[in-house]
Design a protein around this motif. Sequence first.
Motif, PDB file in Angstrom:
ATOM      1  N   PHE A 199      70.849 -14.626 144.920  1.00 53.88           N
ATOM      2  CA  PHE A 199      71.125 -15.914 144.273  1.00 53.88           C
ATOM      3  C   PHE A 199      72.430 -16.560 144.766  1.00 53.88           C
ATOM      4  N   SER A 200      73.486 -15.757 144.889  1.00 52.82           N
ATOM      5  CA  SER A 200      74.793 -16.372 145.149  1.00 52.82           C
ATOM      6  C   SER A 200      75.555 -15.625 146.234  1.00 52.82           C
ATOM      7  N   GLN A 201      76.654 -16.245 146.666  1.00 48.14           N
ATOM      8  CA  GLN A 201      77.489 -15.613 147.685  1.00 48.14           C
ATOM      9  C   GLN A 201      78.023 -14.286 147.163  1.00 48.14           C
ATOM     10  N   LYS A 202      78.397 -14.302 145.882  1.00 50.85           N
ATOM     11  CA  LYS A 202      78.937 -13.081 145.291  1.00 50.85           C
ATOM     12  C   LYS A 202      77.862 -11.982 145.300  1.00 50.85           C
ATOM     13  N   ASP A 203      76.647 -12.362 144.903  1.00 48.99           N
ATOM     14  CA  ASP A 203      75.545 -11.388 144.913  1.00 48.99           C
ATOM     15  C   ASP A 203      75.340 -10.831 146.319  1.00 48.99           C
ATOM     16  N   ALA A 204      75.470 -11.708 147.322  1.00 45.71           N
ATOM     17  CA  ALA A 204      75.256 -11.258 148.708  1.00 45.71           C
ATOM     18  C   ALA A 204      76.261 -10.143 149.032  1.00 45.71           C
ATOM     19  N   GLU A 205      77.513 -10.376 148.655  1.00 48.36           N
ATOM     20  CA  GLU A 205      78.553  -9.378 148.936  1.00 48.36           C
ATOM     21  C   GLU A 205      78.277  -8.087 148.158  1.00 48.36           C
ATOM     22  N   VAL A 206      77.993  -8.263 146.850  1.00 44.28           N
ATOM     23  CA  VAL A 206      77.839  -7.082 145.988  1.00 44.28           C
ATOM     24  C   VAL A 206      76.615  -6.256 146.401  1.00 44.28           C
ATOM     25  N   VAL A 207      75.488  -6.923 146.599  1.00 40.52           N
ATOM     26  CA  VAL A 207      74.260  -6.185 146.925  1.00 40.52           C
ATOM     27  C   VAL A 207      74.400  -5.517 148.300  1.00 40.52           C
ATOM     28  N   ALA A 208      75.012  -6.241 149.247  1.00 40.53           N
ATOM     29  CA  ALA A 208      75.190  -5.648 150.585  1.00 40.53           C
ATOM     30  C   ALA A 208      76.050  -4.380 150.474  1.00 40.53           C
ATOM     31  N   THR A 209      77.128  -4.473 149.681  1.00 39.77           N
ATOM     32  CA  THR A 209      77.986  -3.293 149.523  1.00 39.77           C
ATOM     33  C   THR A 209      77.210  -2.153 148.869  1.00 39.77           C
ATOM     34  N   ASP A 210      76.419  -2.478 147.844  1.00 31.54           N
ATOM     35  CA  ASP A 210      75.619  -1.440 147.169  1.00 31.54           C
ATOM     36  C   ASP A 210      74.666  -0.763 148.147  1.00 31.54           C
ATOM     37  N   LEU A 211      74.054  -1.571 148.995  1.00 31.07           N
ATOM     38  CA  LEU A 211      73.106  -0.984 149.950  1.00 31.07           C
ATOM     39  C   LEU A 211      73.846  -0.112 150.964  1.00 31.07           C
ATOM     40  N   GLN A 212      75.015  -0.605 151.383  1.00 32.05           N
ATOM     41  CA  GLN A 212      75.803   0.200 152.336  1.00 32.05           C
ATOM     42  C   GLN A 212      76.135   1.564 151.729  1.00 32.05           C
ATOM     43  N   LYS A 213      76.505   1.540 150.417  1.00 28.76           N
ATOM     44  CA  LYS A 213      76.841   2.805 149.748  1.00 28.76           C
ATOM     45  C   LYS A 213      75.660   3.753 149.751  1.00 28.76           C
ATOM     46  N   ARG A 214      74.469   3.173 149.851  1.00 33.38           N
ATOM     47  CA  ARG A 214      73.273   4.018 149.866  1.00 33.38           C
ATOM     48  C   ARG A 214      72.797   4.258 151.306  1.00 33.38           C
ATOM     49  N   ASN A 215      73.739   4.156 152.223  1.00 32.07           N
ATOM     50  CA  ASN A 215      73.486   4.457 153.641  1.00 32.07           C
ATOM     51  C   ASN A 215      72.481   3.536 154.314  1.00 32.07           C
ATOM     52  N   ILE A 216      72.484   2.300 153.911  1.00 27.88           N
ATOM     53  CA  ILE A 216      71.620   1.329 154.598  1.00 27.88           C
ATOM     54  C   ILE A 216      72.535   0.394 155.384  1.00 27.88           C
ATOM     55  N   VAL A 217      72.165   0.129 156.615  1.00 29.44           N
ATOM     56  CA  VAL A 217      73.023  -0.749 157.437  1.00 29.44           C
ATOM     57  C   VAL A 217      72.702  -2.196 157.059  1.00 29.44           C
ATOM     58  N   ALA A 218      73.487  -2.701 156.133  1.00 28.19           N
ATOM     59  CA  ALA A 218      73.243  -4.053 155.616  1.00 28.19           C
ATOM     60  C   ALA A 218      74.513  -4.876 155.736  1.00 28.19           C
ATOM     61  N   GLN A 219      74.366  -6.162 155.916  1.00 27.84           N
ATOM     62  CA  GLN A 219      75.518  -7.065 155.970  1.00 27.84           C
ATOM     63  C   GLN A 219      75.204  -8.330 155.184  1.00 27.84           C
ATOM     64  N   PRO A 220      76.213  -8.901 154.509  1.00 28.16           N
ATOM     65  CA  PRO A 220      75.954 -10.155 153.790  1.00 28.16           C
ATOM     66  C   PRO A 220      75.937 -11.356 154.741  1.00 28.16           C
ATOM     67  N   TYR A 221      75.325 -12.423 154.295  1.00 26.94           N
ATOM     68  CA  TYR A 221      75.319 -13.685 155.066  1.00 26.94           C
ATOM     69  C   TYR A 221      75.263 -14.818 154.054  1.00 26.94           C
ATOM     70  N   HIS A 222      76.276 -15.688 154.086  1.00 28.86           N
ATOM     71  CA  HIS A 222      76.247 -16.844 153.188  1.00 28.86           C
ATOM     72  C   HIS A 222      77.065 -17.986 153.765  1.00 28.86           C
ATOM     73  N   ALA A 223      76.960 -19.132 153.159  1.00 34.11           N
ATOM     74  CA  ALA A 223      77.537 -20.349 153.717  1.00 34.11           C
ATOM     75  C   ALA A 223      79.058 -20.294 153.807  1.00 34.11           C
ATOM     76  N   ASN A 224      79.674 -19.468 152.991  1.00 36.26           N
ATOM     77  CA  ASN A 224      81.130 -19.461 152.947  1.00 36.26           C
ATOM     78  C   ASN A 224      81.769 -18.561 154.007  1.00 36.26           C
ATOM     79  N   MET A 225      80.931 -17.987 154.868  1.00 36.69           N
ATOM     80  CA  MET A 225      81.494 -17.110 155.909  1.00 36.69           C
ATOM     81  C   MET A 225      81.909 -17.950 157.118  1.00 36.69           C
ATOM     82  N   GLU A 226      82.833 -17.417 157.905  1.00 36.06           N
ATOM     83  CA  GLU A 226      83.238 -18.094 159.145  1.00 36.06           C
ATOM     84  C   GLU A 226      82.001 -18.218 160.039  1.00 36.06           C
TER      85      GLU A 226
END
Length: 803
Positions: free
Chosen positions: A327-354
């Motif tokens: 849903f949101s930029q924050k969710d992108a960061e949080v969910v990506a981090t959660d997935l990383q913690k579970r050993n999944i190679v995930a990265q966030p992507y949202h409009a506020n990134m460089e």
Amino acid sequence: MANDIDDAQAELDSVEAELEMVELQISELLEKQTKLSSRKNKLLQILEGACSSAQPSGSSKPPKPSFSRQDLQHYEESDFSWSKEAQAKLCNMFQLSKFRPLQRAAINLSMSGKDLFLVMPTGRGKSLCYQLPALCSKGFTLVIAPLVSLMEDQLMYLKCINVPAVTLNASSTKEDSKQVLAGMTDKNSPFKLLYVTPEKIAKSKLLMSKLEKSYNMGLLARIAVDEVHCCSQWGHDFRPDYKLLGILKRQFPKVPLVGLTATATSNVLKDCQKILCVQEPITLTAPFNRPNLYYEVRFKHNEDCTHQIAELIKERYKNQSGIVYVFSQKDAEVVATDLQKRNIVAQPYHANMEPSDKSLVHQRWSSKKIQVVVATVAFGMGIDKADVRFVIHHTISKSIENYYQESGRAGRDDGSADCIVFFGFADIFRLSTMVVMENTGQQKLHNMVAYCQNVDRCRRAMMAIHFDEVWNDDECNQMCDVCRHGNDYITMDITTHARDVVTIVEMASSMDEKLTPLKVCDAWMGKGPAKHRKTIKVTSLSRVEVESIIIHLLLHGYFSEDFSFTPYTTHFYLKLGRKAALLKNGNHSITMKMRRVMSHTTAETQEEVETALIDVSNMAVQRHNKTKIHKDHQNMEKRLVQNHIESLAWEAGEYVKPTSVFEVDVEVNLVEERNCASEEEKGLKNSPEQQSSSPKRRQKQPLPRNCGADADQAEADLVSAPSELSIISAAAVEELHHLHSYYSKQLRRINYISHEHLQSSQPGMLTCMREPFKSLRFPLKTTIAKGARNVWTRVSMRRKLIQ
Ligand SMILES: Nc1ncnc2c1ncn2[C@H]1C[C@H](O)[C@@H](COP(=O)(O)OP(=O)(O)OP(=O)(O)O)O1
């Protein structure tokens, strides 16, 4: 006399209520008639031929003869002067062996100089339909695309296959722009495709003058408007600068235009046609169906959703590429981090990134260095990775169009892929406040919610209807959860439940209180503030059922959205919808189809996967959930049996409503004449504690409806209190005096308590009103307004009589 007036007033109230209901029913039927007629017309149009000419928006002319099947066949199969060259370029330059459905027809129509709207699912190869003609024509093709990143993607691809293409956009250097502008009027055409944004057309006079020159020199071969739905404000990606593109067809009427989109309803296309000033375009609509995509909706029970997604990715999609939409930029960061913690190679992507970070993520994902991109909708247009095996929505999309686009990024290589949505109650309202400013935002969101809430219709069929296609459910081929696990639902009569929950919102509103959907759920389940609990008929339904019913009532107009804006945020509350009044009619009933509670997991695949994946540490939780689910299921079945018995009894005329009643906690004590005068006299002398105990006693012994002559009599006494002494007399004068003192005393109490409450820690009007109102008592079924009116009528009648 007073009696007659009371009776007349009561009858007038009831006639008015009935009239209101009839009007609502009429408007409901008219609405249904309009929908059915429009659907009928669309079906007739579709049956007449695969394609039809779109009519100018708002045109009163009769429809033009449609583009027939034979016409389509002609453009699909015939040999044209350019056919050999086109086939050769398809193989040699684009490295493709054959055309996909409708590509050849679209290319031939465009090469024949026809204006064309091409509606083709994402990833089916729309670009080829203007890129190939560009290579087979003199001069260059002007391509309007909404995003610079999308253009750059296309340019990169075209460069790889040696197709000369350029762009003019805000980031072009002066030198580049100069070269491009010069090339536009060069007879040798150094490029075949020129990509620009709509803003460039709107703002650059230099560009327009160059286009004018190239048009006059016969070098402007074609205009392609990519993502053409952006022209219409009814389209889901409306872009104001797209509205100005009508200038192109007005200035260059002989240049054929092709508008391309993956998702546009016929109304959106009509709007686009008008905005782009295209006279009679031919609309080619490729079947929206993507047979290789499996569609599924899962309930999002709690925050554990990320855990479920992680398990799915680790087990079902091991080493496969995918997207998780959030849903949101924050969710992108949080969910990506959660997935990383579970050993999944995930990265966030949202409009506020460089921009550099965004393209890095995109590149690394394309080259399989990242398995999952956890993205907001910013990760969208121009994403053309062929082997995406799953698109999971952590939060539902804001419309079916959006969902179709986003999920359509899966399986572009025609290999099978999954599109799974996690459907959560609270998400609906987060999205609702996000789309509040969009004209059709709520309606579109409702359609998406209906898609998720649906339990009995093929998901493809729902999308087909949404995109005005005729659909045969068999074509799904069990590639959606409903078709695969069909009949896994029950039909519930929810009329009584609806009345109960509507009453909660009605009551809150009569107290000037607003309830969020979450609060409505809590209140109905008996979890709200203690003071509410004793006045609300608490439900025994499970949370899932409660949420489903509230959603159903919202989708069907018994509830509606009530937004409140603060400088920082928008709040969503539920208010009564236009159909809420229908529930006052005893004959009105509402049924809804509901998935067997948690039967969702009966889907073999899901159950298999989930049971296989249960983390040992989560076993206990799962067991607990399962037991609860089992109980929910049993309760549901019991209720169904009960519903069934009730409906049989109803048909047999034996139905007696349960005696438990909802007691309004806002009542005005319209005391019976004979006894109450003395009671009130006593009351006046009583201490405040004693006074307030009287209403409470009444609350503890609710007056049952239909429970015998005594109850009827008691209720009648309350409603028509002063009826027995209607002749003006000393007693009546005395009564008037008592009434006066009674209400003065109530007012004083309100003042007193309000003052007290205003000083307490809970500020606000509501808090100070609620307490005093609690001890006022209205007769059953009477609102504050009605009660006040009755009292006022009675008092003024008596005053007149005294005079
Ligand atoms: N005839 C064909 N045979 C095989 N592959 C094809 C054919 N035509 C196009 N493709 C491939 C090329 C691309 O990798 C992919 C998607 O094409 P593209 O033109 O980008 O889709 P699109 O424009 O319809 O999608 P979107 O709506 O996402 O922009 O399909």
